[in-house]
Design a protein around this motif. Structure first.
Motif, PDB file in Angstrom:
ATOM      1  N   VAL A  62      52.117  58.788  55.409  1.00 36.50           N
ATOM      2  CA  VAL A  62      52.223  58.178  54.079  1.00 36.50           C
ATOM      3  C   VAL A  62      51.773  56.731  54.219  1.00 36.50           C
ATOM      4  O   VAL A  62      52.187  56.023  55.146  1.00 36.50           O
ATOM      5  N   ILE A  63      50.917  56.276  53.311  1.00 35.75           N
ATOM      6  CA  ILE A  63      50.370  54.924  53.376  1.00 35.75           C
ATOM      7  C   ILE A  63      51.483  53.877  53.399  1.00 35.75           C
ATOM      8  O   ILE A  63      52.505  54.031  52.746  1.00 35.75           O
ATOM      9  N   SER A  64      51.308  52.803  54.165  1.00 38.35           N
ATOM     10  CA  SER A  64      52.314  51.745  54.263  1.00 38.35           C
ATOM     11  C   SER A  64      52.083  50.679  53.202  1.00 38.35           C
ATOM     12  O   SER A  64      50.976  50.159  53.062  1.00 38.35           O
ATOM     13  N   LEU A  65      53.134  50.355  52.465  1.00 33.70           N
ATOM     14  CA  LEU A  65      53.077  49.290  51.465  1.00 33.70           C
ATOM     15  C   LEU A  65      53.394  47.965  52.150  1.00 33.70           C
ATOM     16  O   LEU A  65      54.422  47.827  52.820  1.00 33.70           O
ATOM     17  N   LEU A  66      52.518  46.974  51.975  1.00 36.58           N
ATOM     18  CA  LEU A  66      52.715  45.666  52.595  1.00 36.58           C
ATOM     19  C   LEU A  66      53.242  44.633  51.620  1.00 36.58           C
ATOM     20  O   LEU A  66      53.895  43.675  52.019  1.00 36.58           O
ATOM     21  N   GLY A  67      52.959  44.808  50.334  1.00 34.01           N
ATOM     22  CA  GLY A  67      53.429  43.825  49.361  1.00 34.01           C
ATOM     23  C   GLY A  67      52.860  44.079  47.977  1.00 34.01           C
ATOM     24  O   GLY A  67      52.161  45.065  47.740  1.00 34.01           O
ATOM     25  N   TYR A  68      53.158  43.156  47.076  1.00 31.28           N
ATOM     26  CA  TYR A  68      52.706  43.274  45.692  1.00 31.28           C
ATOM     27  C   TYR A  68      52.490  41.879  45.130  1.00 31.28           C
ATOM     28  O   TYR A  68      52.894  40.866  45.722  1.00 31.28           O
ATOM     29  N   GLY A  69      51.866  41.807  43.980  1.00 30.93           N
ATOM     30  CA  GLY A  69      51.642  40.535  43.304  1.00 30.93           C
ATOM     31  C   GLY A  69      51.570  40.741  41.804  1.00 30.93           C
ATOM     32  O   GLY A  69      51.259  41.826  41.323  1.00 30.93           O
ATOM     33  N   ILE A  70      51.849  39.676  41.052  1.00 33.95           N
ATOM     34  CA  ILE A  70      51.823  39.735  39.586  1.00 33.95           C
ATOM     35  C   ILE A  70      51.149  38.479  39.068  1.00 33.95           C
ATOM     36  O   ILE A  70      51.487  37.363  39.470  1.00 33.95           O
ATOM     37  N   SER A  85      62.317  45.479  52.369  1.00 32.16           N
ATOM     38  CA  SER A  85      61.836  44.213  51.843  1.00 32.16           C
ATOM     39  C   SER A  85      60.329  44.290  51.758  1.00 32.16           C
ATOM     40  O   SER A  85      59.670  44.761  52.670  1.00 32.16           O
ATOM     41  N   VAL A  86      59.805  43.844  50.631  1.00 35.82           N
ATOM     42  CA  VAL A  86      58.368  43.884  50.394  1.00 35.82           C
ATOM     43  C   VAL A  86      57.903  42.474  50.086  1.00 35.82           C
ATOM     44  O   VAL A  86      58.506  41.776  49.271  1.00 35.82           O
ATOM     45  N   ALA A  87      56.848  42.046  50.723  1.00 32.71           N
ATOM     46  CA  ALA A  87      56.367  40.682  50.543  1.00 32.71           C
ATOM     47  C   ALA A  87      55.755  40.492  49.163  1.00 32.71           C
ATOM     48  O   ALA A  87      55.120  41.388  48.611  1.00 32.71           O
ATOM     49  N   PHE A  88      55.978  39.318  48.594  1.00 32.65           N
ATOM     50  CA  PHE A  88      55.346  38.944  47.334  1.00 32.65           C
ATOM     51  C   PHE A  88      54.165  38.037  47.652  1.00 32.65           C
ATOM     52  O   PHE A  88      54.311  37.028  48.339  1.00 32.65           O
ATOM     53  N   PHE A  89      52.980  38.410  47.142  1.00 29.04           N
ATOM     54  CA  PHE A  89      51.763  37.652  47.415  1.00 29.04           C
ATOM     55  C   PHE A  89      51.355  36.854  46.177  1.00 29.04           C
ATOM     56  O   PHE A  89      51.273  37.409  45.079  1.00 29.04           O
ATOM     57  N   GLU A  90      51.119  35.570  46.379  1.00 28.96           N
ATOM     58  CA  GLU A  90      50.627  34.727  45.289  1.00 28.96           C
ATOM     59  C   GLU A  90      49.187  35.101  44.951  1.00 28.96           C
ATOM     60  O   GLU A  90      48.417  35.529  45.817  1.00 28.96           O
ATOM     61  N   ASN A  91      48.832  34.900  43.682  1.00 26.47           N
ATOM     62  CA  ASN A  91      47.500  35.261  43.211  1.00 26.47           C
ATOM     63  C   ASN A  91      46.408  34.496  43.966  1.00 26.47           C
ATOM     64  O   ASN A  91      45.360  35.055  44.312  1.00 26.47           O
ATOM     65  N   LYS A  92      46.651  33.217  44.249  1.00 23.13           N
ATOM     66  CA  LYS A  92      45.646  32.406  44.949  1.00 23.13           C
ATOM     67  C   LYS A  92      45.364  32.968  46.343  1.00 23.13           C
ATOM     68  O   LYS A  92      44.207  32.987  46.790  1.00 23.13           O
ATOM     69  N   LEU A  93      46.408  33.421  47.009  1.00 18.92           N
ATOM     70  CA  LEU A  93      46.238  33.982  48.352  1.00 18.92           C
ATOM     71  C   LEU A  93      45.406  35.259  48.305  1.00 18.92           C
ATOM     72  O   LEU A  93      44.517  35.468  49.146  1.00 18.92           O
ATOM     73  N   LEU A  94      45.662  36.123  47.316  1.00 25.33           N
ATOM     74  CA  LEU A  94      44.923  37.377  47.202  1.00 25.33           C
ATOM     75  C   LEU A  94      43.458  37.126  46.827  1.00 25.33           C
ATOM     76  O   LEU A  94      42.560  37.823  47.309  1.00 25.33           O
ATOM     77  N   GLU A  95      43.236  36.162  45.971  1.00 27.48           N
ATOM     78  CA  GLU A  95      41.851  35.821  45.601  1.00 27.48           C
ATOM     79  C   GLU A  95      41.082  35.307  46.816  1.00 27.48           C
ATOM     80  O   GLU A  95      39.919  35.672  47.041  1.00 27.48           O
ATOM     81  N   LYS A  96      41.729  34.455  47.592  1.00 22.47           N
ATOM     82  CA  LYS A  96      41.076  33.921  48.783  1.00 22.47           C
ATOM     83  C   LYS A  96      40.797  35.035  49.797  1.00 22.47           C
ATOM     84  O   LYS A  96      39.717  35.088  50.397  1.00 22.47           O
ATOM     85  N   ALA A  97      41.764  35.947  49.960  1.00 20.46           N
ATOM     86  CA  ALA A  97      41.618  37.019  50.946  1.00 20.46           C
ATOM     87  C   ALA A  97      40.503  37.992  50.582  1.00 20.46           C
ATOM     88  O   ALA A  97      39.858  38.573  51.469  1.00 20.46           O
ATOM     89  N   SER A  98      40.261  38.188  49.283  1.00 20.44           N
ATOM     90  CA  SER A  98      39.263  39.168  48.831  1.00 20.44           C
ATOM     91  C   SER A  98      37.953  38.521  48.387  1.00 20.44           C
ATOM     92  O   SER A  98      37.105  39.183  47.780  1.00 20.44           O
ATOM     93  N   ASN A  99      37.813  37.204  48.671  1.00 18.60           N
ATOM     94  CA  ASN A  99      36.614  36.474  48.230  1.00 18.60           C
ATOM     95  C   ASN A  99      36.462  36.583  46.710  1.00 18.60           C
ATOM     96  O   ASN A  99      35.412  36.942  46.185  1.00 18.60           O
ATOM     97  N   SER A 100      37.580  36.247  46.022  1.00 21.07           N
ATOM     98  CA  SER A 100      37.642  36.295  44.554  1.00 21.07           C
ATOM     99  C   SER A 100      37.337  37.695  44.026  1.00 21.07           C
ATOM    100  O   SER A 100      36.678  37.864  42.999  1.00 21.07           O
ATOM    101  N   PHE A 101      37.819  38.689  44.737  1.00 24.87           N
ATOM    102  CA  PHE A 101      37.628  40.092  44.357  1.00 24.87           C
ATOM    103  C   PHE A 101      36.151  40.406  44.128  1.00 24.87           C
ATOM    104  O   PHE A 101      35.737  40.918  43.091  1.00 24.87           O
ATOM    105  N   SER A 102      35.421  40.099  45.163  1.00 19.38           N
ATOM    106  CA  SER A 102      33.968  40.306  45.127  1.00 19.38           C
ATOM    107  C   SER A 102      33.629  41.792  45.078  1.00 19.38           C
ATOM    108  O   SER A 102      34.313  42.628  45.682  1.00 19.38           O
ATOM    109  N   ASP A 103      32.570  42.118  44.344  1.00 16.10           N
ATOM    110  CA  ASP A 103      32.127  43.514  44.244  1.00 16.10           C
ATOM    111  C   ASP A 103      31.745  44.082  45.612  1.00 16.10           C
ATOM    112  O   ASP A 103      31.830  45.295  45.831  1.00 16.10           O
ATOM    113  N   SER A 104      31.333  43.211  46.508  1.00 16.31           N
ATOM    114  CA  SER A 104      30.941  43.681  47.841  1.00 16.31           C
ATOM    115  C   SER A 104      32.131  44.171  48.656  1.00 16.31           C
ATOM    116  O   SER A 104      31.959  44.842  49.667  1.00 16.31           O
ATOM    117  N   ASN A 105      33.344  43.848  48.193  1.00 20.68           N
ATOM    118  CA  ASN A 105      34.557  44.266  48.911  1.00 20.68           C
ATOM    119  C   ASN A 105      35.235  45.474  48.271  1.00 20.68           C
ATOM    120  O   ASN A 105      36.337  45.845  48.688  1.00 20.68           O
TER     121      ASN A 105
END
Length: 451
Positions: free
Chosen positions: A217-225, A145-165
């Protein structure tokens, strides 16, 4: 539904009983008792001569009224009609109740299925929405089972995909450092999937990684669309890629000889898992230093499975040439021959990077490049020259015997003819004695105490 079903089952015998009561009542009341059927005594009987035979027959033959037989026949006909009518009615009622029972069963199954799907969607713990959109992922194991991540959650987690990250840049997107709400640090690969190739790589990576579980082997935590953008969420590897460590600002200064041998051993273990323990076997097809990630303790893990294929010996004619210049095996580059030995060649190039601290391809002039294999091969087999081309960051820090052994392994791995290359299992066994016990090998402390 269980109570309703049980109530219906309890009601059915009661209905049978109710339906049979009229039949029994009718049967009991249709014929009078035997005593009432005997003929009344004749007040003035005529005396007739009697023979012994007639006397004995009279003793065994009851006297019946003239209409007795007809009355009994009528009663039997009525009883038969009543039985037929009751059975028909009973059968109709049973059919109705069976139909209702089947209908309620189907209705409840649909309701439970919908509620399960709704709860899975809300929790984001199922690949169902993903599998519905991408048929190639239907082979994902049901246990995974792989978690599905909402776009809003990923944006918040990455600070809107900031270049600094930004952690790294790939062919179809970038990798960002992020922190989830539970304070867990992760890495998010953001892919622009405007092309079919990008979509295919995204599907392939999620499909394969969702079925893999190995320390290297790297662990997959989830995906988003989100429209044409795809996201893959991995565990965070604090020390970045091997490429960054070797060719970045630190120029390999953080990687001691034994740490480098541990990284080589971990990489070999990851490849052996793909080649020998996956069913069907997996060929990575894009092994390189940038796809070898290092955690806080410099444990190495293979990543980026977008180009990986299963059972390459059977699919070689359908696989488009892909990979990174400098790591691609000659037979694959020239003849489209893809086997597990192609990964072994790429591993040999990575091993040379660890030994020499050089990039796989270096520019000699604006229009001229030289591969590390071409440059190093003449010197790797010469023991007098080998120590002089070792990475300055580790020069004179290793047992020379071990240096020669590692160089010999690298030479075998990058042989032009794939049949001359060893299996990755053989490479693995040749590296284990060169790595300290505390780092996953069998080398004892006394041997490397001064290194």
């Amino acid at each position: 539904m269980g109570g309703r079903k049980q109530g219906m089952e309890e009601l059915l015998p009661l209905l049978l009983l109710v339906l049979m009561i009229p039949v029994w009542t009718y049967a009991m009341g249709s014929d009078p008792p035997l005593s009432s059927m005997s003929a009344p005594p004749d007040p003035s009987p005529r005396s007739l001569p009697s023979s012994p035979v007639s006397t004995s027959m009279a003793a065994f033959t009851p006297e019946l009224p003239t209409g007795g037989r007809k009355h009994r026949l009528d009663s039997h006909e009525k009883l038969l009609v009543a039985l037929i009518a009751s059975c028909s009615l009973l059968g109709a009622i049973i059919l109705i109740f069976m139909g209702l029972w089947v209908y309620h069963n189907k209705f409840n199954q649909k309701s439970s299925k919908k509620s399960c799907q709704r709860s899975e969607t809300e929790k984001g713990l199922s690949l169902a929405p993903f599998l519905g959109k991408f048929s190639s992922l239907k082979t994902v194991s049901r246990k995974s089972s792989v978690a599905f991540f909402e776009n809003k959650l990923l944006e918040k987690a990455s600070n809107s995909f900031s270049d600094s990250n930004i952690l790294g840049v790939g062919g179809f997107g970038r990798v960002y450092k992020a922190r989830l709400d539970d304070n867990k640090h992760v890495a998010i690969k953001k892919l622009d999937c405007g092309s079919q190739d990008a979509v295919r790589e995204f599907e392939n990576e999620v499909d394969l990684l969702s079925k893999m579980q190995h320390p290297n082997v790297i662990s997959l935590l989830g995906y988003g669309i989100n429209d044409e953008t795809r996201f893959i969420v991995y565990e965070l590897m604090q020390n970045g890629s091997l490429e960054t460590q070797l060719h970045g600002l630190s120029q390999g200064s953080a990687l001691t000889w034994h740490t480098r041998m541990k990284i080589a051993l971990d990489t070999a273990r990851g490849l052996e898992y793909l080649h020998e323990h996956c069913n069907p076997p997996v060929i990575h097809r894009d092994l390189k230093s940038s796809n070898i990630l290092l955690d806080a303790n410099f444990n190495a893990k293979l990543s980026d499975f977008g180009l990986a294929v299963t059972d390459g010996s059977q699919n070689k004619n359908n696989v488009k040439l892909s990979g990174t210049l400098g790591y691609v095996a000659p037979e694959y580059l020239l003849d489209d021959r893809l086997t597990d030995k192609s990964d072994v060649y790429a591993f040999g190039v990575v091993l040379l990077e660890l030994l020499l601290g050089r990039k796989p391809v270096e520019k000699l002039a604006p229009a001229q490049c030289q591969s590390i294999v071409t440059w190093a091969m003449p010197q790797l087999t010469d023991r007098s020259k080998l120590p002089n081309i070792v990475d300055p960051a580790i020069k004179d820090t290793m047992d020379m015997k071990h240096l020669y052994q590692v160089a010999a392994v690298a030479v075998l791995c990058v042989q032009p003819e794939p049949s001359y290359r060893p299996l990755i299992t053989d490479v693995l066994h040749s590296l284990i004695p060169l790595v300290p016990v505390e780092l996953g090998g069998t080398l004892r402390a006394a041997v490397h105490s001064n290194n």
